[in-house]
Design a protein around this motif. Structure first.
Motif, PDB file in Angstrom:
ATOM      1  N   GLN A  17       0.831  -1.198   0.000  1.00 44.75           N
ATOM      2  CA  GLN A  17       0.000   0.000   0.000  1.00 44.75           C
ATOM      3  C   GLN A  17       0.868   1.252   0.000  1.00 44.75           C
ATOM      4  OE1 GLN A  17      -2.200  -0.786   3.572  1.00 44.75           O
ATOM      5  NE2 GLN A  17      -3.965  -1.654   2.480  1.00 44.75           N
ATOM      6  N   SER A  18       1.882   1.256   0.862  1.00 46.42           N
ATOM      7  CA  SER A  18       2.782   2.402   0.956  1.00 46.42           C
ATOM      8  C   SER A  18       3.547   2.613  -0.337  1.00 46.42           C
ATOM      9  CB  SER A  18       3.766   2.186   2.118  1.00 46.42           C
ATOM     10  OG  SER A  18       4.647   3.279   2.243  1.00 46.42           O
ATOM     11  N   ALA A  19       3.989   1.515  -0.955  1.00 43.52           N
ATOM     12  CA  ALA A  19       4.750   1.606  -2.200  1.00 43.52           C
ATOM     13  C   ALA A  19       3.886   2.157  -3.328  1.00 43.52           C
ATOM     14  CB  ALA A  19       5.303   0.238  -2.579  1.00 43.52           C
ATOM     15  N   ASN A  20       2.651   1.673  -3.424  1.00 40.43           N
ATOM     16  CA  ASN A  20       1.741   2.164  -4.470  1.00 40.43           C
ATOM     17  C   ASN A  20       1.447   3.649  -4.295  1.00 40.43           C
ATOM     18  OD1 ASN A  20       1.557  -0.390  -5.611  1.00 40.43           O
ATOM     19  ND2 ASN A  20      -0.309  -0.936  -4.501  1.00 40.43           N
ATOM     20  N   LEU A  21       1.267   4.050  -3.046  1.00 35.20           N
ATOM     21  CA  LEU A  21       0.987   5.453  -2.759  1.00 35.20           C
ATOM     22  C   LEU A  21       2.177   6.336  -3.136  1.00 35.20           C
ATOM     23  CD1 LEU A  21      -1.109   7.382  -1.525  1.00 35.20           C
ATOM     24  CD2 LEU A  21       0.040   7.045   0.679  1.00 35.20           C
ATOM     25  N   GLU A  22       3.377   5.863  -2.844  1.00 33.98           N
ATOM     26  CA  GLU A  22       4.581   6.637  -3.174  1.00 33.98           C
ATOM     27  C   GLU A  22       4.734   6.823  -4.677  1.00 33.98           C
ATOM     28  OE1 GLU A  22       8.085   5.077  -1.410  1.00 33.98           O
ATOM     29  OE2 GLU A  22       7.422   5.436   0.648  1.00 33.98           O
ATOM     30  N   VAL A  23       4.387   5.793  -5.446  1.00 34.24           N
ATOM     31  CA  VAL A  23       4.472   5.901  -6.904  1.00 34.24           C
ATOM     32  C   VAL A  23       3.538   6.989  -7.415  1.00 34.24           C
ATOM     33  CG1 VAL A  23       3.954   4.725  -9.081  1.00 34.24           C
ATOM     34  CG2 VAL A  23       5.211   3.523  -7.283  1.00 34.24           C
ATOM     35  N   VAL A  24       2.305   6.987  -6.905  1.00 34.70           N
ATOM     36  CA  VAL A  24       1.313   7.984  -7.346  1.00 34.70           C
ATOM     37  C   VAL A  24       1.754   9.387  -6.940  1.00 34.70           C
ATOM     38  CG1 VAL A  24      -1.075   8.746  -7.098  1.00 34.70           C
ATOM     39  CG2 VAL A  24      -0.566   6.310  -7.270  1.00 34.70           C
ATOM     40  N   ILE A  25       2.241   9.532  -5.714  1.00 34.27           N
ATOM     41  CA  ILE A  25       2.680  10.843  -5.239  1.00 34.27           C
ATOM     42  C   ILE A  25       3.917  11.317  -5.994  1.00 34.27           C
ATOM     43  CG2 ILE A  25       3.663  12.074  -3.274  1.00 34.27           C
ATOM     44  CD1 ILE A  25       0.675  11.830  -3.132  1.00 34.27           C
ATOM     45  N   ASP A  26       4.817  10.412  -6.313  1.00 35.33           N
ATOM     46  CA  ASP A  26       5.998  10.778  -7.112  1.00 35.33           C
ATOM     47  C   ASP A  26       5.581  11.332  -8.472  1.00 35.33           C
ATOM     48  OD1 ASP A  26       7.779  10.113  -5.150  1.00 35.33           O
ATOM     49  OD2 ASP A  26       8.274   8.134  -5.969  1.00 35.33           O
ATOM     50  N   GLN A  27       4.584  10.709  -9.078  1.00 37.80           N
ATOM     51  CA  GLN A  27       4.080  11.201 -10.367  1.00 37.80           C
ATOM     52  C   GLN A  27       3.461  12.586 -10.219  1.00 37.80           C
ATOM     53  OE1 GLN A  27       1.401   8.008 -11.351  1.00 37.80           O
ATOM     54  NE2 GLN A  27       2.981   6.756 -12.314  1.00 37.80           N
ATOM     55  N   LEU A  28       2.734  12.787  -9.121  1.00 39.52           N
ATOM     56  CA  LEU A  28       2.104  14.089  -8.867  1.00 39.52           C
ATOM     57  C   LEU A  28       3.159  15.167  -8.635  1.00 39.52           C
ATOM     58  CD1 LEU A  28      -0.264  15.968  -8.316  1.00 39.52           C
ATOM     59  CD2 LEU A  28      -0.364  15.056  -5.982  1.00 39.52           C
ATOM     60  N   THR A  29       4.160  14.881  -7.818  1.00 42.07           N
ATOM     61  CA  THR A  29       5.182  15.887  -7.529  1.00 42.07           C
ATOM     62  C   THR A  29       6.017  16.198  -8.769  1.00 42.07           C
ATOM     63  OG1 THR A  29       6.645  14.134  -6.672  1.00 42.07           O
ATOM     64  CG2 THR A  29       5.322  15.344  -5.079  1.00 42.07           C
ATOM     65  N   THR A  30       6.244  15.197  -9.612  1.00 41.89           N
ATOM     66  CA  THR A  30       6.946  15.447 -10.874  1.00 41.89           C
ATOM     67  C   THR A  30       6.141  16.398 -11.746  1.00 41.89           C
ATOM     68  OG1 THR A  30       8.030  13.275 -10.848  1.00 41.89           O
ATOM     69  CG2 THR A  30       7.864  14.390 -12.975  1.00 41.89           C
ATOM     70  N   GLN A  31       4.822  16.190 -11.792  1.00 39.69           N
ATOM     71  CA  GLN A  31       3.953  17.083 -12.550  1.00 39.69           C
ATOM     72  C   GLN A  31       3.981  18.492 -11.963  1.00 39.69           C
ATOM     73  OE1 GLN A  31       2.151  16.510 -15.439  1.00 39.69           O
ATOM     74  NE2 GLN A  31       1.908  18.738 -15.317  1.00 39.69           N
ATOM     75  N   ASN A  32       3.934  18.593 -10.645  1.00 39.46           N
ATOM     76  CA  ASN A  32       3.975  19.897  -9.994  1.00 39.46           C
ATOM     77  C   ASN A  32       5.280  20.632 -10.303  1.00 39.46           C
ATOM     78  OD1 ASN A  32       2.286  18.601  -7.056  1.00 39.46           O
ATOM     79  ND2 ASN A  32       1.408  19.645  -8.820  1.00 39.46           N
ATOM     80  N   LEU A  33       6.378  19.887 -10.318  1.00 38.01           N
ATOM     81  CA  LEU A  33       7.670  20.508 -10.646  1.00 38.01           C
ATOM     82  C   LEU A  33       7.678  21.000 -12.084  1.00 38.01           C
ATOM     83  CD1 LEU A  33      10.504  21.253  -9.778  1.00 38.01           C
ATOM     84  CD2 LEU A  33      11.251  18.935 -10.385  1.00 38.01           C
ATOM     85  N   GLN A  34       7.121  20.209 -12.990  1.00 37.25           N
ATOM     86  CA  GLN A  34       7.009  20.643 -14.377  1.00 37.25           C
ATOM     87  C   GLN A  34       6.143  21.899 -14.490  1.00 37.25           C
ATOM     88  OE1 GLN A  34       5.475  17.229 -16.448  1.00 37.25           O
ATOM     89  NE2 GLN A  34       7.439  16.165 -16.490  1.00 37.25           N
ATOM     90  N   ASP A  35       5.048  21.935 -13.723  1.00 39.96           N
ATOM     91  CA  ASP A  35       4.182  23.110 -13.724  1.00 39.96           C
ATOM     92  C   ASP A  35       4.928  24.347 -13.232  1.00 39.96           C
ATOM     93  OD1 ASP A  35       1.992  21.644 -14.623  1.00 39.96           O
ATOM     94  OD2 ASP A  35       1.326  21.160 -12.593  1.00 39.96           O
ATOM     95  N   ALA A  36       5.758  24.162 -12.224  1.00 38.52           N
ATOM     96  CA  ALA A  36       6.540  25.283 -11.680  1.00 38.52           C
ATOM     97  C   ALA A  36       7.515  25.815 -12.728  1.00 38.52           C
ATOM     98  CB  ALA A  36       7.294  24.839 -10.426  1.00 38.52           C
ATOM     99  N   VAL A  37       8.194  24.910 -13.408  1.00 40.57           N
ATOM    100  CA  VAL A  37       9.170  25.313 -14.423  1.00 40.57           C
ATOM    101  C   VAL A  37       8.483  26.011 -15.595  1.00 40.57           C
ATOM    102  CG1 VAL A  37      10.846  24.456 -16.117  1.00 40.57           C
ATOM    103  CG2 VAL A  37      10.833  23.525 -13.788  1.00 40.57           C
ATOM    104  N   VAL A  38       7.372  25.437 -16.060  1.00 46.06           N
ATOM    105  CA  VAL A  38       6.634  26.030 -17.178  1.00 46.06           C
ATOM    106  C   VAL A  38       6.106  27.414 -16.800  1.00 46.06           C
ATOM    107  CG1 VAL A  38       4.554  25.828 -18.598  1.00 46.06           C
ATOM    108  CG2 VAL A  38       6.013  23.832 -18.239  1.00 46.06           C
TER     109      VAL A  38
END
Length: 220
Positions: free
Chosen positions: A141-162
């Motif tokens: 459960q923890s591993a699956n959650l981390e994968v989803v959150i990693d994808q979200l934070t990567t998107q947020n970082l891309q949004d910040a750069v853009v």
């Protein structure tokens, strides 16, 4: 044999109910995310001068309320609860990817959007920590959650750069509109003291000073 059949039917019904619940969770999440992004958010400036809005806090506050409502129906460590949580985070990811750029209206809003995206990362990390510190959480459960959150934070970082990169278009757009057809003509080249060139330089200096104040240092 009859008991086995009954149990199998009950299990099928249970799974159908869970699937329907998760589908409704996704639908409901998308609806309130749409409302969050369309709402007017308070604008403010930190003591360091950074521009920001209340969007990240508004979004994550509603996320916590949504998750609390689900917790009332399922145990914290249940698979259904974690599946629902992952669905919510994926919906946030998709909404940010599709809608963050619509906040770009001028230099100030671009700076605020970049700073907001960075705060989204911080708030997501806090939410994940609140999950992982609970007893009974399974490694899967923890591993699956981390994968989803990693994808979200990567998107947020891309949004910040853009968002930070979009600043330059709003700086040069008015310059292009006024001076692009006059730059480097005979009058431009013959002037020793070129007022137009001086105006451009001073405008860029003023914007640079503002941006250094309005944007988080990591985005400069």
């Amino acid at each position: 044999d009859s008991l086995t059949i009954v149990l199998a039917v009950l299990w099928d019904i249970h799974r159908l109910v869970e699937d329907q619940f998760l589908l409704e969770t996704q639908t409901h999440t998308n609806k309130w995310l749409e409302n969050v992004f369309e709402a007017d958010h308070s604008k403010n400036q930190t003591k360091e001068g950074r521009l920001q809005t209340s969007l990240p806090e508004d979004l994550w506050t509603l996320t916590q309320v949504h998750l609390s409502t689900i917790r009332e129906q399922f145990e914290n460590e249940s698979d259904v609860f974690f599946h629902a949580a992952c669905i919510i985070f994926r919906c946030i990811h998709t909404k940010c990817r599709n809608s963050w750029k619509f906040q770009h209206q001028d230099v100030e809003t671009c700076c605020a959007a970049a700073n907001d995206a960075l705060r989204m990362i911080h708030l997501a990390e806090i939410e994940v920590e609140s999950f992982q510190c609970k007893d009974g959480v399974k490694k899967e459960q923890s591993a699956n959650l981390e994968v989803v959150i990693d994808q979200l934070t990567t998107q947020n970082l891309q949004d910040a750069v853009v968002s930070a990169s979009a600043v330059h278009s709003y700086i040069f757009e008015p310059i292009d509109e006024v001076l692009v057809n006059r730059m480097f003509e005979i009058e431009w080249e013959e002037l020793t003291y070129n007022d137009m060139a001086l105006t451009i330089v001073q405008t860029l200096k003023d914007y640079l000073k503002d941006i250094e104040n309005w944007l988080e240092e990591s985005m400069l």
